[in-house]
Design a protein around this motif. Structure first.
Motif, PDB file in Angstrom:
ATOM      1  N   ASP A  32       0.803  -1.229   0.000  1.00  0.00           N
ATOM      2  CA  ASP A  32       0.000   0.000   0.000  1.00  0.00           C
ATOM      3  C   ASP A  32       0.831   1.272   0.000  1.00  0.00           C
ATOM      4  OD1 ASP A  32      -2.554  -1.241   0.005  1.00  0.00           O
ATOM      5  OD2 ASP A  32      -2.325  -1.692   2.138  1.00  0.00           O
ATOM      6  N   SER A  33       2.155   1.153  -0.017  1.00  0.00           N
ATOM      7  CA  SER A  33       3.014   2.335   0.037  1.00  0.00           C
ATOM      8  C   SER A  33       2.969   3.120  -1.272  1.00  0.00           C
ATOM      9  CB  SER A  33       4.463   1.914   0.317  1.00  0.00           C
ATOM     10  OG  SER A  33       5.358   2.979   0.067  1.00  0.00           O
ATOM     11  N   ASN A  34       2.707   4.421  -1.169  1.00  0.00           N
ATOM     12  CA  ASN A  34       2.750   5.272  -2.363  1.00  0.00           C
ATOM     13  C   ASN A  34       4.181   5.453  -2.863  1.00  0.00           C
ATOM     14  OD1 ASN A  34      -0.016   5.663  -2.561  1.00  0.00           O
ATOM     15  ND2 ASN A  34       0.000   7.489  -1.279  1.00  0.00           N
ATOM     16  N   ALA A  35       5.132   5.491  -1.931  1.00  0.00           N
ATOM     17  CA  ALA A  35       6.542   5.568  -2.337  1.00  0.00           C
ATOM     18  C   ALA A  35       6.927   4.332  -3.145  1.00  0.00           C
ATOM     19  CB  ALA A  35       7.439   5.712  -1.111  1.00  0.00           C
ATOM     20  N   GLY A  36       6.454   3.176  -2.711  1.00  0.00           N
ATOM     21  CA  GLY A  36       6.699   1.942  -3.451  1.00  0.00           C
ATOM     22  C   GLY A  36       6.073   1.978  -4.830  1.00  0.00           C
ATOM     23  N   LEU A  37       4.891   2.587  -4.916  1.00  0.00           N
ATOM     24  CA  LEU A  37       4.190   2.735  -6.196  1.00  0.00           C
ATOM     25  C   LEU A  37       5.038   3.542  -7.178  1.00  0.00           C
ATOM     26  CD1 LEU A  37       1.122   2.324  -7.417  1.00  0.00           C
ATOM     27  CD2 LEU A  37       1.007   4.782  -7.011  1.00  0.00           C
ATOM     28  N   LEU A  38       5.613   4.661  -6.690  1.00  0.00           N
ATOM     29  CA  LEU A  38       6.466   5.477  -7.551  1.00  0.00           C
ATOM     30  C   LEU A  38       7.723   4.719  -7.962  1.00  0.00           C
ATOM     31  CD1 LEU A  38       6.343   9.090  -6.053  1.00  0.00           C
ATOM     32  CD2 LEU A  38       4.809   7.997  -7.689  1.00  0.00           C
ATOM     33  N   ALA A  39       8.284   3.960  -7.029  1.00  0.00           N
ATOM     34  CA  ALA A  39       9.495   3.193  -7.341  1.00  0.00           C
ATOM     35  C   ALA A  39       9.245   2.189  -8.462  1.00  0.00           C
ATOM     36  CB  ALA A  39       9.995   2.474  -6.094  1.00  0.00           C
ATOM     37  N   ARG A  40       8.056   1.588  -8.454  1.00  0.00           N
ATOM     38  CA  ARG A  40       7.732   0.567  -9.453  1.00  0.00           C
ATOM     39  C   ARG A  40       7.315   1.159 -10.800  1.00  0.00           C
ATOM     40  NH1 ARG A  40       5.242  -1.353  -4.851  1.00  0.00           N
ATOM     41  NH2 ARG A  40       3.165  -0.674  -5.551  1.00  0.00           N
ATOM     42  N   HIS A  41       6.642   2.304 -10.779  1.00  0.00           N
ATOM     43  CA  HIS A  41       6.002   2.783 -12.004  1.00  0.00           C
ATOM     44  C   HIS A  41       6.532   4.103 -12.558  1.00  0.00           C
ATOM     45  CE1 HIS A  41       3.082  -0.461 -11.767  1.00  0.00           C
ATOM     46  NE2 HIS A  41       2.909  -0.164 -10.493  1.00  0.00           N
ATOM     47  N   LEU A  42       7.286   4.868 -11.752  1.00  0.00           N
ATOM     48  CA  LEU A  42       7.833   6.126 -12.248  1.00  0.00           C
ATOM     49  C   LEU A  42       9.357   6.130 -12.287  1.00  0.00           C
ATOM     50  CD1 LEU A  42       7.548   9.086 -13.175  1.00  0.00           C
ATOM     51  CD2 LEU A  42       7.509   9.748 -10.755  1.00  0.00           C
ATOM     52  N   PHE A  43       9.976   5.748 -11.203  1.00  0.00           N
ATOM     53  CA  PHE A  43      11.434   5.857 -11.103  1.00  0.00           C
ATOM     54  C   PHE A  43      12.125   4.701 -11.821  1.00  0.00           C
ATOM     55  CE2 PHE A  43      10.327   8.090  -6.932  1.00  0.00           C
ATOM     56  CZ  PHE A  43      10.287   9.334  -7.541  1.00  0.00           C
ATOM     57  N   GLN A  44      11.906   4.646 -13.145  1.00  0.00           N
ATOM     58  CA  GLN A  44      12.503   3.628 -13.998  1.00  0.00           C
ATOM     59  C   GLN A  44      13.234   4.335 -15.137  1.00  0.00           C
ATOM     60  OE1 GLN A  44      12.303   0.290 -13.317  1.00  0.00           O
ATOM     61  NE2 GLN A  44      11.093   0.744 -11.476  1.00  0.00           N
ATOM     62  N   GLY A  45      14.306   3.736 -15.636  1.00  0.00           N
ATOM     63  CA  GLY A  45      15.047   4.343 -16.732  1.00  0.00           C
ATOM     64  C   GLY A  45      15.609   5.693 -16.323  1.00  0.00           C
ATOM     65  N   ALA A  46      15.493   6.677 -17.226  1.00  0.00           N
ATOM     66  CA  ALA A  46      16.025   8.012 -16.954  1.00  0.00           C
ATOM     67  C   ALA A  46      15.372   8.646 -15.729  1.00  0.00           C
ATOM     68  CB  ALA A  46      15.828   8.903 -18.171  1.00  0.00           C
ATOM     69  N   ALA A  47      14.095   8.332 -15.479  1.00  0.00           N
ATOM     70  CA  ALA A  47      13.371   8.940 -14.354  1.00  0.00           C
ATOM     71  C   ALA A  47      13.915   8.502 -12.996  1.00  0.00           C
ATOM     72  CB  ALA A  47      11.885   8.611 -14.450  1.00  0.00           C
TER      73      ALA A  47
END
Length: 237
Positions: free
Chosen positions: A88-103
């Motif tokens: 349920d972590s929103n930080a985990g959500l960003l790690a999985r779906h946003l902070f990939q590749g250049a991001a």
């Protein structure tokens, strides 16, 4: 019923998109454009995002945008008081779906803090947010009950969370759904964003917006705190 049928304040701009995929790509492109402009002007940009499940396609699209992510600071409008590894972590959500590749080069300022009590975690997050740059872009969501971020109707700290003059940046909040314990940016910090987008989908959210526009009690529907300020609403059926 379409969003164009709503009586929106003059400060609110509506973007009606054909479907969820178009909403995600349009919102991601608009957010990236504003972040690029901030970097060009100031040398850095700050983006505050909302969690939950519905933003996933938008986050994945945003991660592909051409952007100097090393100059972007990302934070969260709210967080569930659970470790990053928790589902349920929103930080985990960003790690999985946003902070990939250049991001993955973006700097992240999270709200979760390990502490004995939620109040102490919120105090620690409040101090951490003191170093957050001025917010260039804020993307909000909205629940069927009219909450936004973790500013929930009935939460004990809601009045303080909605106080435009409250010096606090983060407060402990209680949600009616599990996990109950939340950390939320306050309205005073959220409303300081240079550009605020509200992303909503489906006829149910349109009905919630209609109800929110029909009244003035912020404690009943906290999204009302943002509906009379400059706001861009992105909606699809």
């Amino acid at each position: 019923m379409e969003i164009s049928d709503l009586q929106l304040p003059a400060s609110v701009k509506a973007h009606q998109l054909i479907d969820a995929k178009t909403l995600s790509t349009t919102l991601a492109a608009d957010v990236a454009r504003r972040l690029r402009a901030a970097i060009a002007t100031k040398g850095q940009a700050c983006l505050v995002l909302s969690g939950g499940r519905s933003p996933v396609p938008f986050l994945e699209q945003l991660a592909t945008e051409a952007l100097d992510w090393s100059k972007v600071t990302v934070s969260l409008a709210d967080e569930r008081w659970v470790p990053v590894e928790h589902a349920d972590s929103n930080a985990g959500l960003l790690a999985r779906h946003l902070f990939q590749g250049a991001a993955a080069k973006a700097r992240f300022v999270g709200l979760y803090r390990q502490a004995e009590q939620l109040d102490a975690a919120a105090d620690s997050a409040d101090q951490a947010l003191a170093a957050l740059p001025a917010i260039d872009v804020l993307v909000l969501g909205m629940g069927d009950d009219g909450h936004t971020a973790s500013l929930f109707p009935g939460s004990p700290n809601l009045a303080a969370g909605l106080d435009r003059n409250n010096p606090r940046r983060c407060l402990p909040m209680l949600a009616p759904s599990v996990p109950h314990q939340r950390l939320s940016m306050t309205r005073s910090l959220l409303a300081s964003a240079a550009f605020i987008a509200l992303s909503v989908q489906g006829p149910g959210k349109l009905a919630t917006l209609r109800a929110a526009l029909a009244g003035n009690d912020l404690s009943e529907m906290p999204i009302r705190a943002f509906l009379h300020d400059p706001l861009d609403i992105y909606w699809c059926p």
